[in-house]
Scaffold this active site. Structure first.
Site, PDB file in Angstrom:
ATOM      1  N   VAL A 139       0.962  -1.170  -0.003  1.00  0.00           N
ATOM      2  CA  VAL A 139       0.140   0.199  -0.210  1.00  0.00           C
ATOM      3  C   VAL A 139       1.010   1.267  -0.130  1.00  0.00           C
ATOM      4  O   VAL A 139       1.460   1.508   1.297  1.00  0.00           O
ATOM      5  CB  VAL A 139      -1.009  -0.095   1.201  1.00  0.00           C
ATOM      6  CG1 VAL A 139      -2.025   1.216   1.148  1.00  0.00           C
ATOM      7  CG2 VAL A 139      -2.000  -1.252   1.012  1.00  0.00           C
ATOM      8  N   PRO A 140       1.309   1.540  -1.113  1.00  0.00           N
ATOM      9  CA  PRO A 140       2.406   2.560  -1.296  1.00  0.00           C
ATOM     10  C   PRO A 140       2.069   4.183  -0.757  1.00  0.00           C
ATOM     11  O   PRO A 140       2.376   4.869  -1.605  1.00  0.00           O
ATOM     12  CB  PRO A 140       2.539   2.579  -2.867  1.00  0.00           C
ATOM     13  CG  PRO A 140       1.220   2.418  -3.368  1.00  0.00           C
ATOM     14  CD  PRO A 140       0.480   1.404  -2.351  1.00  0.00           C
ATOM     15  N   CYS A 141       2.116   4.125   0.409  1.00  0.00           N
ATOM     16  CA  CYS A 141       2.219   5.501   1.199  1.00  0.00           C
ATOM     17  C   CYS A 141       3.226   6.543   0.800  1.00  0.00           C
ATOM     18  O   CYS A 141       3.394   7.635   0.877  1.00  0.00           O
ATOM     19  CB  CYS A 141       2.001   5.266   2.613  1.00  0.00           C
ATOM     20  SG  CYS A 141       3.156   4.508   3.479  1.00  0.00           S
ATOM     21  N   HIS A 142       4.446   5.834   0.431  1.00  0.00           N
ATOM     22  CA  HIS A 142       5.665   6.488   0.157  1.00  0.00           C
ATOM     23  C   HIS A 142       5.349   7.304  -1.259  1.00  0.00           C
ATOM     24  O   HIS A 142       6.272   8.290  -1.579  1.00  0.00           O
ATOM     25  CB  HIS A 142       6.951   5.304  -0.055  1.00  0.00           C
ATOM     26  CG  HIS A 142       6.640   4.361  -1.218  1.00  0.00           C
ATOM     27  ND1 HIS A 142       6.118   3.449  -1.016  1.00  0.00           N
ATOM     28  CD2 HIS A 142       7.231   4.683  -2.533  1.00  0.00           C
ATOM     29  CE1 HIS A 142       6.021   2.858  -2.291  1.00  0.00           C
ATOM     30  NE2 HIS A 142       6.849   3.518  -3.310  1.00  0.00           N
TER      31      HIS A 142
END
Length: 187
Positions: A139-142
Site C-alpha cells: 500500500v504505497p504510502c511513500h
C-alpha cells in the site's frame, strides 16, 4: 474476544531488514522495517482493537517474500495485486485502497489524494490515514508527497522514501521533485 494469529517472516532488503506479517491464509496483514517494529505493533493494536494478536516466527514462506525480492531487484510492478487485509476504519481502508491505485513511478500530493476519494477538505485526515498504513510498500504510502512537490513524512524515514521513489523512477534527477504525478481517468 476475537483472535488473530499472524506469522512473522524477516526479509533482507537494500534498505534494511523488513518484517512481513501474514495471517493463516497467507494474506499480508502488516509490512514494516525491522527498526520500526514497535510502530508496527502499535498500528496492529490500534487497527484490531480488542483482538488478541499472536505472532509466531518461522514456518512456510509467504507469497509476499518473493514478490518483495522481485520489487527490490527492479520489477516495480511485482507488488501489484498482492493480497492484503487490514483493520482500520472505513475511511482509512478507502485511503489505503486509493493508494494502491497510484502507479509505480508516479506521486500524488495529500490534497490530490483527498480529492481523489471525494473529500477534498480532509487533507489532514488523509495524511493521518496514510501514516497509519500497516502495509508499507504494498500500500504505497511513500508515493504521497507535499503540495509543493517535496518529500514529506514517511514512517520508514525520508531517506527510505527518497530511495523508493528513485527506485520507481518517480524522482527527477536534479533533486527531490518527483518526475511525474499520477493522473488517473476522471481526474
Amino acid at each position: 474476544m476475537p483472535s488473530l494469529k499472524l506469522r512473522l517472516e524477516r526479509l533482507p532488503s537494500p534498505l534494511g531488514p523488513m518484517l512481513i506479517l501474514t495471517d493463516e491464509d497467507g494474506v499480508l496483514r502488516a509490512l514494516d522495517w525491522q527498526d520500526h517494529e514497535q510502530r508496527m505493533h502499535l498500528l496492529l493494536r490500534r487497527q484490531y482493537g480488542g483482538a488478541s494478536i499472536e505472532i509466531v516466527e518461522g514456518g512456510a514462506a509467504c507469497a509476499a517474500g518473493p514478490r518483495l525480492a522481485a520489487y527490490f531487484a527492479g520489477d516495480i510492478g511485482a507488488l501489484d495485486g498482492l493480497r492484503v487485509a487490514t483493520g482500520g476504519t472505513a475511511f482509512q481502508r478507502l485511503v489505503w485502497q486509493t493508494l494502491r491505485e497510484i502507479p509505480a513511478g508516479t506521486t500524488l500530493s495529500y490534497g490530490e489524494l483527498a480529492a481523489r476519494i471525494g473529500r477534498a477538505a480532509a487533507v489532514r485526515a488523509v495524511g493521518l490515514a496514510n501514516g497509519a498504513n500497516p502495509v508499507s510498500l504494498v500500500v504505497p504510502c511513500h508515493r504521497v508527497i507535499g503540495s509543493n512537490r517535496t518529500l514529506t513524512g514517511y514512517g520508514g524515514g525520508l531517506e527510505r522514501k527518497r530511495w523508493l521513489l528513485a527506485h520507481e523512477g518517480a524522482l527527477a534527477e536534479a533533486g527531490d521533485a518527483p518526475a511525474r504525478t499520477a493522473r488517473l481517468p476522471g481526474f
